[in-house]
Scaffold this motif. Sequence first.
Motif, PDB file in Angstrom:
ATOM      1  N   LEU A  58       0.831  -1.211   0.000  1.00 25.76           N
ATOM      2  CA  LEU A  58       0.000   0.000   0.000  1.00 25.76           C
ATOM      3  C   LEU A  58       0.867   1.264   0.000  1.00 25.76           C
ATOM      4  CD1 LEU A  58      -2.783  -1.035   2.545  1.00 25.76           C
ATOM      5  CD2 LEU A  58      -3.060  -0.709   0.071  1.00 25.76           C
ATOM      6  N   ILE A  59       1.971   1.227   0.719  1.00 25.50           N
ATOM      7  CA  ILE A  59       2.883   2.377   0.752  1.00 25.50           C
ATOM      8  C   ILE A  59       3.576   2.531  -0.598  1.00 25.50           C
ATOM      9  CG2 ILE A  59       5.021   3.292   1.761  1.00 25.50           C
ATOM     10  CD1 ILE A  59       4.089   1.994   4.425  1.00 25.50           C
ATOM     11  N   LEU A  60       4.083   1.434  -1.139  1.00 21.32           N
ATOM     12  CA  LEU A  60       4.807   1.498  -2.408  1.00 21.32           C
ATOM     13  C   LEU A  60       3.922   1.965  -3.556  1.00 21.32           C
ATOM     14  CD1 LEU A  60       6.958  -1.721  -2.044  1.00 21.32           C
ATOM     15  CD2 LEU A  60       7.749   0.648  -1.867  1.00 21.32           C
ATOM     16  N   SER A  61       2.623   1.687  -3.467  1.00 18.05           N
ATOM     17  CA  SER A  61       1.693   2.121  -4.515  1.00 18.05           C
ATOM     18  C   SER A  61       1.270   3.577  -4.341  1.00 18.05           C
ATOM     19  CB  SER A  61       0.449   1.231  -4.518  1.00 18.05           C
ATOM     20  OG  SER A  61      -0.365   1.508  -3.380  1.00 18.05           O
ATOM     21  N   GLY A  62       1.610   4.184  -3.196  1.00 13.89           N
ATOM     22  CA  GLY A  62       1.216   5.560  -2.916  1.00 13.89           C
ATOM     23  C   GLY A  62      -0.153   5.675  -2.267  1.00 13.89           C
ATOM     24  N   THR A  63      -0.790   4.542  -1.987  1.00 14.59           N
ATOM     25  CA  THR A  63      -2.128   4.542  -1.393  1.00 14.59           C
ATOM     26  C   THR A  63      -2.085   4.875   0.093  1.00 14.59           C
ATOM     27  OG1 THR A  63      -2.801   2.858  -2.991  1.00 14.59           O
ATOM     28  CG2 THR A  63      -4.197   3.123  -1.057  1.00 14.59           C
ATOM     29  N   LYS A  64      -1.124   4.332   0.805  1.00  8.11           N
ATOM     30  CA  LYS A  64      -1.016   4.510   2.254  1.00  8.11           C
ATOM     31  C   LYS A  64       0.021   5.584   2.559  1.00  8.11           C
ATOM     32  CE  LYS A  64      -0.191   1.935   6.530  1.00  8.11           C
ATOM     33  NZ  LYS A  64      -1.425   2.321   7.190  1.00  8.11           N
ATOM     34  N   THR A  65      -0.427   6.642   3.251  1.00  9.86           N
ATOM     35  CA  THR A  65       0.478   7.737   3.614  1.00  9.86           C
ATOM     36  C   THR A  65       0.332   8.120   5.085  1.00  9.86           C
ATOM     37  OG1 THR A  65      -1.153   9.359   2.877  1.00  9.86           O
ATOM     38  CG2 THR A  65       0.535   8.678   1.262  1.00  9.86           C
ATOM     39  N   ASP A 113      -9.597  11.867  12.081  1.00 10.48           N
ATOM     40  CA  ASP A 113     -10.734  12.144  11.202  1.00 10.48           C
ATOM     41  C   ASP A 113     -10.752  11.217   9.980  1.00 10.48           C
ATOM     42  OD1 ASP A 113      -8.712  13.164   9.547  1.00 10.48           O
ATOM     43  OD2 ASP A 113      -9.271  15.245   9.905  1.00 10.48           O
ATOM     44  N   GLU A 114     -11.767  11.418   9.148  1.00 10.48           N
ATOM     45  CA  GLU A 114     -11.929  10.580   7.957  1.00 10.48           C
ATOM     46  C   GLU A 114     -10.767  10.743   6.981  1.00 10.48           C
ATOM     47  OE1 GLU A 114     -15.814  10.572   6.186  1.00 10.48           O
ATOM     48  OE2 GLU A 114     -16.776  10.293   8.140  1.00 10.48           O
ATOM     49  N   ALA A 115     -10.193  11.919   6.905  1.00  2.19           N
ATOM     50  CA  ALA A 115      -9.041  12.122   6.020  1.00  2.19           C
ATOM     51  C   ALA A 115      -7.861  11.261   6.487  1.00  2.19           C
ATOM     52  CB  ALA A 115      -8.647  13.590   5.972  1.00  2.19           C
ATOM     53  N   PHE A 116      -7.661  11.182   7.809  1.00  2.00           N
ATOM     54  CA  PHE A 116      -6.569  10.360   8.324  1.00  2.00           C
ATOM     55  C   PHE A 116      -6.855   8.881   8.054  1.00  2.00           C
ATOM     56  CE2 PHE A 116      -4.078   7.989  11.405  1.00  2.00           C
ATOM     57  CZ  PHE A 116      -2.834   8.567  11.229  1.00  2.00           C
ATOM     58  N   GLU A 122      -6.149   1.099   5.142  1.00  2.00           N
ATOM     59  CA  GLU A 122      -6.250  -0.331   5.421  1.00  2.00           C
ATOM     60  C   GLU A 122      -7.683  -0.803   5.626  1.00  2.00           C
ATOM     61  OE1 GLU A 122      -3.336  -2.036   8.109  1.00  2.00           O
ATOM     62  OE2 GLU A 122      -2.045  -0.287   7.791  1.00  2.00           O
ATOM     63  N   TRP A 123      -8.634   0.135   5.712  1.00  2.00           N
ATOM     64  CA  TRP A 123     -10.038  -0.207   5.900  1.00  2.00           C
ATOM     65  C   TRP A 123     -10.869   0.602   4.925  1.00  2.00           C
ATOM     66  CZ3 TRP A 123      -6.694   0.154  10.127  1.00  2.00           C
ATOM     67  CH2 TRP A 123      -6.508  -1.028  10.846  1.00  2.00           C
ATOM     68  N   PRO A 124     -12.048   0.094   4.538  1.00  2.00           N
ATOM     69  CA  PRO A 124     -12.829   0.762   3.492  1.00  2.00           C
ATOM     70  C   PRO A 124     -13.510   2.065   3.907  1.00  2.00           C
ATOM     71  CG  PRO A 124     -14.012  -1.159   4.310  1.00  2.00           C
ATOM     72  CD  PRO A 124     -12.646  -1.172   4.954  1.00  2.00           C
ATOM     73  N   ASP A 125     -13.712   2.284   5.205  1.00  2.00           N
ATOM     74  CA  ASP A 125     -14.383   3.503   5.653  1.00  2.00           C
ATOM     75  C   ASP A 125     -13.940   3.817   7.080  1.00  2.00           C
ATOM     76  OD1 ASP A 125     -16.195   2.084   7.572  1.00  2.00           O
ATOM     77  OD2 ASP A 125     -17.062   1.286   5.724  1.00  2.00           O
ATOM     78  N   HIS A 126     -14.346   4.982   7.565  1.00  2.00           N
ATOM     79  CA  HIS A 126     -13.899   5.451   8.872  1.00  2.00           C
ATOM     80  C   HIS A 126     -14.381   4.544  10.015  1.00  2.00           C
ATOM     81  CE1 HIS A 126     -12.190   8.346  11.630  1.00  2.00           C
ATOM     82  NE2 HIS A 126     -13.325   8.405  12.285  1.00  2.00           N
ATOM     83  N   SER A 128     -15.042   1.327   9.908  1.00  2.00           N
ATOM     84  CA  SER A 128     -14.228   0.105   9.873  1.00  2.00           C
ATOM     85  C   SER A 128     -12.812   0.372  10.368  1.00  2.00           C
ATOM     86  CB  SER A 128     -14.165  -0.450   8.451  1.00  2.00           C
ATOM     87  OG  SER A 128     -15.444  -0.767   7.984  1.00  2.00           O
ATOM     88  N   PHE A 129     -12.288   1.547  10.051  1.00  2.00           N
ATOM     89  CA  PHE A 129     -10.960   1.956  10.516  1.00  2.00           C
ATOM     90  C   PHE A 129     -10.915   1.953  12.044  1.00  2.00           C
ATOM     91  CE2 PHE A 129      -8.700   5.757  12.190  1.00  2.00           C
ATOM     92  CZ  PHE A 129      -7.389   5.418  11.901  1.00  2.00           C
ATOM     93  N   VAL A 130     -11.884   2.606  12.684  1.00  2.00           N
ATOM     94  CA  VAL A 130     -11.899   2.691  14.147  1.00  2.00           C
ATOM     95  C   VAL A 130     -12.004   1.292  14.751  1.00  2.00           C
ATOM     96  CG1 VAL A 130     -13.191   3.527  16.160  1.00  2.00           C
ATOM     97  CG2 VAL A 130     -12.772   5.053  14.213  1.00  2.00           C
ATOM     98  N   GLN A 131     -12.909   0.467  14.245  1.00  2.00           N
ATOM     99  CA  GLN A 131     -13.074  -0.888  14.783  1.00  2.00           C
ATOM    100  C   GLN A 131     -11.821  -1.728  14.552  1.00  2.00           C
ATOM    101  OE1 GLN A 131     -15.488  -1.957  16.803  1.00  2.00           O
ATOM    102  NE2 GLN A 131     -14.233  -3.788  17.036  1.00  2.00           N
ATOM    103  N   GLY A 132     -11.250  -1.626  13.348  1.00  2.00           N
ATOM    104  CA  GLY A 132     -10.030  -2.376  13.045  1.00  2.00           C
ATOM    105  C   GLY A 132      -8.854  -1.951  13.899  1.00  2.00           C
ATOM    106  N   MET A 133      -8.756  -0.664  14.146  1.00  2.00           N
ATOM    107  CA  MET A 133      -7.669  -0.153  14.995  1.00  2.00           C
ATOM    108  C   MET A 133      -7.827  -0.661  16.431  1.00  2.00           C
ATOM    109  SD  MET A 133      -5.528   1.894  13.300  1.00  2.00           S
ATOM    110  CE  MET A 133      -4.993   3.294  14.267  1.00  2.00           C
TER     111      MET A 133
END
Length: 166
Positions: A58-65, A113-116, A122-126, A128-133
């Motif tokens: 994800l980082i190498l593709s530029g998706t994860k920052t 926030d949603e931008a972060f 790594e998750w499809p929406d905010h 899911s992000f909070v629950q996954g974290m």
Amino acid sequence: MKPPLPAATGQSMPDGLTPDQAAYWAVYLASPAAPPNAEARFHSVFAIGSGSDAGATLILSGTKTATSSLPAEFQGIAPPIPGSLSLLTGAGGRPLGIIETMSITPLTLGQMDEAFSAAYAEWPDHTSFVQGMIEWYQSVDPGFTAGTPLLAERFRLIWPRPESPT
């Protein structure tokens, strides 16, 4: 052909690098992409999660920052600061890239926030992000809650550059 080991080039290498990581760092230092003060800016070896290739891809593709860490993960060293350079690794500690820390901010999940969460990638929406974290960090620290402070880091991949064959 492998590049010369750091000792052969007269460059000092950060402690704790494997021979492959040290060779990768030496190639980066010799490249035109490396700033003159790259050696002084080295922070650490960096892996996503348990060091799998998925996060690194994800980082190498530029998706994860963006990423995050528990402050306790930096025992013995200070957290990175803006301008720090870290060696990105994948499975087995294989060196894959160099990232530069753009910002690092203490935040709880509720403050992210949603931008972060979108930059985390790594998750499809905010939600899911909070629950996954929460699930991930509770696997590392059973006392983790949504109110536990984390270090929220924004970074950019600086090597290899997308147009770079290396």
